[in-house]
Each structure stands twice: as structure tokens, then as C-alpha cells.
Write a protein that holds these residues in place. Structure first.
Motif, PDB file in Angstrom:
ATOM      1  N   LEU A 134     -41.835 -35.532 112.238  1.00  0.00           N
ATOM      2  CA  LEU A 134     -42.191 -36.011 111.065  1.00  0.00           C
ATOM      3  C   LEU A 134     -41.498 -36.808 110.703  1.00  0.00           C
ATOM      4  N   VAL A 135     -40.016 -34.930 110.009  1.00  0.00           N
ATOM      5  CA  VAL A 135     -39.538 -35.060 109.437  1.00  0.00           C
ATOM      6  C   VAL A 135     -37.756 -36.047 110.140  1.00  0.00           C
ATOM      7  N   GLN A 136     -37.437 -35.923 111.333  1.00  0.00           N
ATOM      8  CA  GLN A 136     -36.780 -36.801 111.640  1.00  0.00           C
ATOM      9  C   GLN A 136     -37.154 -38.193 111.327  1.00  0.00           C
ATOM     10  N   ASP A 137     -38.733 -38.581 111.496  1.00  0.00           N
ATOM     11  CA  ASP A 137     -38.688 -40.238 111.266  1.00  0.00           C
ATOM     12  C   ASP A 137     -38.004 -40.332 110.382  1.00  0.00           C
ATOM     13  N   ILE A 138     -38.577 -39.366 109.103  1.00  0.00           N
ATOM     14  CA  ILE A 138     -38.562 -39.531 107.716  1.00  0.00           C
ATOM     15  C   ILE A 138     -36.885 -40.439 107.420  1.00  0.00           C
ATOM     16  N   PHE A 139     -35.932 -39.407 107.424  1.00  0.00           N
ATOM     17  CA  PHE A 139     -34.959 -39.679 107.441  1.00  0.00           C
ATOM     18  C   PHE A 139     -34.108 -40.530 108.334  1.00  0.00           C
ATOM     19  N   VAL A 140     -34.533 -41.311 109.374  1.00  0.00           N
ATOM     20  CA  VAL A 140     -34.358 -42.123 110.601  1.00  0.00           C
ATOM     21  C   VAL A 140     -34.212 -43.538 109.661  1.00  0.00           C
ATOM     22  N   SER A 141     -35.487 -43.223 109.332  1.00  0.00           N
ATOM     23  CA  SER A 141     -35.768 -44.899 108.609  1.00  0.00           C
ATOM     24  C   SER A 141     -35.513 -44.739 107.359  1.00  0.00           C
ATOM     25  N   LEU A 142     -35.106 -43.570 106.739  1.00  0.00           N
ATOM     26  CA  LEU A 142     -34.395 -43.663 105.358  1.00  0.00           C
ATOM     27  C   LEU A 142     -32.863 -44.728 105.788  1.00  0.00           C
ATOM     28  N   TYR A 143     -32.520 -43.603 106.432  1.00  0.00           N
ATOM     29  CA  TYR A 143     -31.219 -44.072 106.845  1.00  0.00           C
ATOM     30  C   TYR A 143     -31.163 -45.989 107.706  1.00  0.00           C
ATOM     31  N   GLN A 144     -32.120 -46.919 108.243  1.00  0.00           N
ATOM     32  CA  GLN A 144     -32.049 -47.620 108.828  1.00  0.00           C
ATOM     33  C   GLN A 144     -32.175 -48.608 107.569  1.00  0.00           C
ATOM     34  N   LYS A 145     -33.297 -47.871 107.131  1.00  0.00           N
ATOM     35  CA  LYS A 145     -33.746 -49.359 106.334  1.00  0.00           C
ATOM     36  C   LYS A 145     -33.348 -49.035 104.219  1.00  0.00           C
ATOM     37  N   ALA A 146     -31.977 -47.814 104.122  1.00  0.00           N
ATOM     38  CA  ALA A 146     -32.156 -48.034 102.747  1.00  0.00           C
ATOM     39  C   ALA A 146     -31.502 -49.021 101.979  1.00  0.00           C
ATOM     40  N   ASP A 147     -31.350 -49.961 102.205  1.00  0.00           N
ATOM     41  CA  ASP A 147     -31.231 -51.553 101.716  1.00  0.00           C
ATOM     42  C   ASP A 147     -32.494 -52.196 100.758  1.00  0.00           C
ATOM     43  N   LYS A 148     -33.635 -51.882 101.849  1.00  0.00           N
ATOM     44  CA  LYS A 148     -34.776 -52.592 101.465  1.00  0.00           C
ATOM     45  C   LYS A 148     -35.994 -50.916 100.056  1.00  0.00           C
ATOM     46  N   ILE A 149     -34.835 -50.313 100.407  1.00  0.00           N
ATOM     47  CA  ILE A 149     -35.825 -49.124  99.927  1.00  0.00           C
ATOM     48  C   ILE A 149     -35.150 -48.875  97.723  1.00  0.00           C
ATOM     49  N   ASP A 150     -36.939 -48.963  96.676  1.00  0.00           N
ATOM     50  CA  ASP A 150     -36.083 -49.011  95.256  1.00  0.00           C
ATOM     51  C   ASP A 150     -36.724 -47.773  95.330  1.00  0.00           C
ATOM     52  N   ILE A 151     -36.108 -46.797  95.059  1.00  0.00           N
ATOM     53  CA  ILE A 151     -36.638 -45.647  94.203  1.00  0.00           C
ATOM     54  C   ILE A 151     -35.923 -45.885  92.799  1.00  0.00           C
ATOM     55  N   LYS A 152     -37.172 -46.202  91.788  1.00  0.00           N
ATOM     56  CA  LYS A 152     -36.528 -45.583  90.606  1.00  0.00           C
ATOM     57  C   LYS A 152     -36.538 -44.614  89.751  1.00  0.00           C
ATOM     58  N   PHE A 153     -37.735 -43.457  90.351  1.00  0.00           N
ATOM     59  CA  PHE A 153     -37.560 -42.050  89.168  1.00  0.00           C
ATOM     60  C   PHE A 153     -36.778 -40.984  89.825  1.00  0.00           C
ATOM     61  N   SER A 154     -38.191 -40.960  90.903  1.00  0.00           N
ATOM     62  CA  SER A 154     -37.905 -39.340  91.360  1.00  0.00           C
ATOM     63  C   SER A 154     -37.797 -39.671  93.143  1.00  0.00           C
ATOM     64  N   PHE A 155     -35.857 -39.250  93.447  1.00  0.00           N
ATOM     65  CA  PHE A 155     -36.502 -38.890  95.039  1.00  0.00           C
ATOM     66  C   PHE A 155     -36.922 -38.633  96.206  1.00  0.00           C
ATOM     67  N   LYS A 156     -37.155 -36.808  95.252  1.00  0.00           N
ATOM     68  CA  LYS A 156     -37.725 -36.230  95.719  1.00  0.00           C
ATOM     69  C   LYS A 156     -39.273 -36.452  96.045  1.00  0.00           C
ATOM     70  N   ALA A 157     -39.776 -37.255  95.450  1.00  0.00           N
ATOM     71  CA  ALA A 157     -40.962 -37.322  95.082  1.00  0.00           C
ATOM     72  C   ALA A 157     -40.816 -38.182  95.678  1.00  0.00           C
ATOM     73  N   TYR A 158     -40.205 -39.799  95.809  1.00  0.00           N
ATOM     74  CA  TYR A 158     -40.609 -40.660  97.253  1.00  0.00           C
ATOM     75  C   TYR A 158     -40.285 -39.475  98.788  1.00  0.00           C
ATOM     76  N   LEU A 159     -39.432 -38.614  98.969  1.00  0.00           N
ATOM     77  CA  LEU A 159     -39.435 -38.244 100.372  1.00  0.00           C
ATOM     78  C   LEU A 159     -40.639 -37.428 100.458  1.00  0.00           C
ATOM     79  N   TYR A 160     -41.288 -36.505  99.705  1.00  0.00           N
ATOM     80  CA  TYR A 160     -43.009 -36.072  99.944  1.00  0.00           C
ATOM     81  C   TYR A 160     -43.714 -36.875 100.064  1.00  0.00           C
ATOM     82  N   GLN A 161     -43.748 -38.215  98.653  1.00  0.00           N
ATOM     83  CA  GLN A 161     -45.083 -38.729  99.132  1.00  0.00           C
ATOM     84  C   GLN A 161     -44.911 -39.582 100.828  1.00  0.00           C
ATOM     85  N   THR A 162     -43.730 -40.389 101.515  1.00  0.00           N
ATOM     86  CA  THR A 162     -43.789 -40.663 102.703  1.00  0.00           C
ATOM     87  C   THR A 162     -43.831 -39.314 103.305  1.00  0.00           C
TER      88      THR A 162
END
Length: 186
Positions: free
Chosen positions: A52-80
Motif C-alpha cells: 500500500l505504501v509503495q503504491d502511494i509513492f508510485v502514484s505520487l511519482y507518476q501523477k505528481a503534475d496532477k496533484i495540487d496540495i494546498k495545506f498539508s502534504f502529510k495529511a494528503y499522504l495519510y488520507q491517501t
């Protein structure tokens, strides 16, 4: 000393989106173990947690340009992570339910169809045996249902053992012809 360690999470993520691979490495180092511990706490499965954690980082790496984080990166990761755990549990339940459903259906269908086939075959066998010539039928039934030996049948019916054998061979030949599976279906 590398100044990348002093950037905030959102700054690191923006640097990564801009093409800085070392920024992604830093994000990975900051959050891998924390996310893994949380995943394990939620799933109680080490291999699944790593996936699951690996999937999060792979997705983050592949889709970074589509992700827009306004407030908390940590909250985004934990919610994901929470969504991935929920989806994983749902998928596991669906998978388990489907396997149980298939197993129960196939076992019911097999028992039912086997019972029908056995009953149908017994009916065909009964009709075929009743169609045998009288003496042939008598010898065959003593042999198969009465479990008599050829010698015992010859004594019982006052015929030679070779005649008993001939009647049994004749009965089996007739039954094979009558119980031919293709003919039963017709």
C-alpha cells in the motif's frame, strides 16, 4: 551540506514537480517508515502494508503534475493511505465473498447434477437389465447383486460354469450397447 533537508513538504513536492528527483527521495525518506507503521496498524499485515505504501509513492511519482496540495502534504499522504486501506479491505471482502459464492454454487450444482446423473443412470440400468433374456438376467443379477461366484450360480441354477460365464458375457455386451452414453442422451 544539502539544503534540501530544510524545505517544507509542500516546497519539496513542488521542487519534485519541477523535475528535482532528490526532492522526491527526501519525501520518500521522510514518510516511508511513518506511513508503513500506520498501514501496519490499520491492516495488521506487513506485506500488504508495504504494498500500500509503495503504491502511494508510485502514484505520487507518476501523477505528481496532477496533484495540487494546498495545506498539508502529510495529511494528503495519510488520507491517501486510509483510502488505500479501505479499498484494500473492500477488495478483500469482495474477493472472499466471490470465492465463497463460487465454491458454494459449484458444490451445490455438482452434488445436484451428480445426483441427477446417478438417478438417470440407475433408471437406464434398471430398464436395460429388465430387457435382458430371462436366464441371462437371472445369472447377471445373482452375480452382481447377489455377489454369487460362478460356481455358486451354476449350483443354484443347475447349469455349467461355462454357461454362467457365457450368460454374464452376453449380459455385459447387451448392457454396454444399451447404456452407450450417446444413446442415453438421444
Amino acid at each position: 551540506m544539502n539544503t534540501i533537508h530544510f524545505f517544507s513538504d509542500i516546497e519539496l513536492f513542488e521542487k519534485f514537480k519541477g523535475g528535482d528527483k532528490t526532492a522526491f527521495e527526501q519525501i520518500y525518506k521522510r514518510y516511508w517508515s511513518c506511513l508503513l507503521n500506520e498501514a501496519y496498524r490499520l491492516t495488521d499485515a506487513q506485506a500488504l502494508s508495504k504494498d500500500l505504501v509503495q503504491d502511494i509513492f508510485v502514484s505520487l511519482y507518476q501523477k505528481a503534475d496532477k496533484i495540487d496540495i494546498k495545506f498539508s502534504f502529510k495529511a494528503y499522504l495519510y488520507q491517501t493511505l486510509r483510502y488505500k486501506v479501505i479499498n484494500s479491505k473492500r477488495d478483500a471482502l469482495i474477493h472472499q465473498h466471490c470465492h465463497q459464492d463460487i465454491y458454494h454454487r459449484s458444490s451445490r450444482e455438482n452434488v445436484f447434477s451428480n445426483q441427477l446423473e446417478t438417478k438417470e443412470l440407475n433408471n437406464h440400468l434398471y430398464v436395460a437389465i429388465n430387457g435382458l433374456p430371462k436366464k441371462c438376467k437371472q445369472v447377471f443379477l445373482l452375480s452382481r447383486e447377489g455377489d454369487y461366484s460362478h460356481k455358486a450360480i451354476s449350483k443354484e441354477l443347475h447349469i455349467s460354469t461355462s454357461t454362467v460365464e457365457k450368460h454374464i458375457v452376453k449380459a455385459l455386451k447387451i448392457l454396454r450397447l444399451k447404456l452407450n452414453y450417446k444413446e442415453m442422451l438421444a
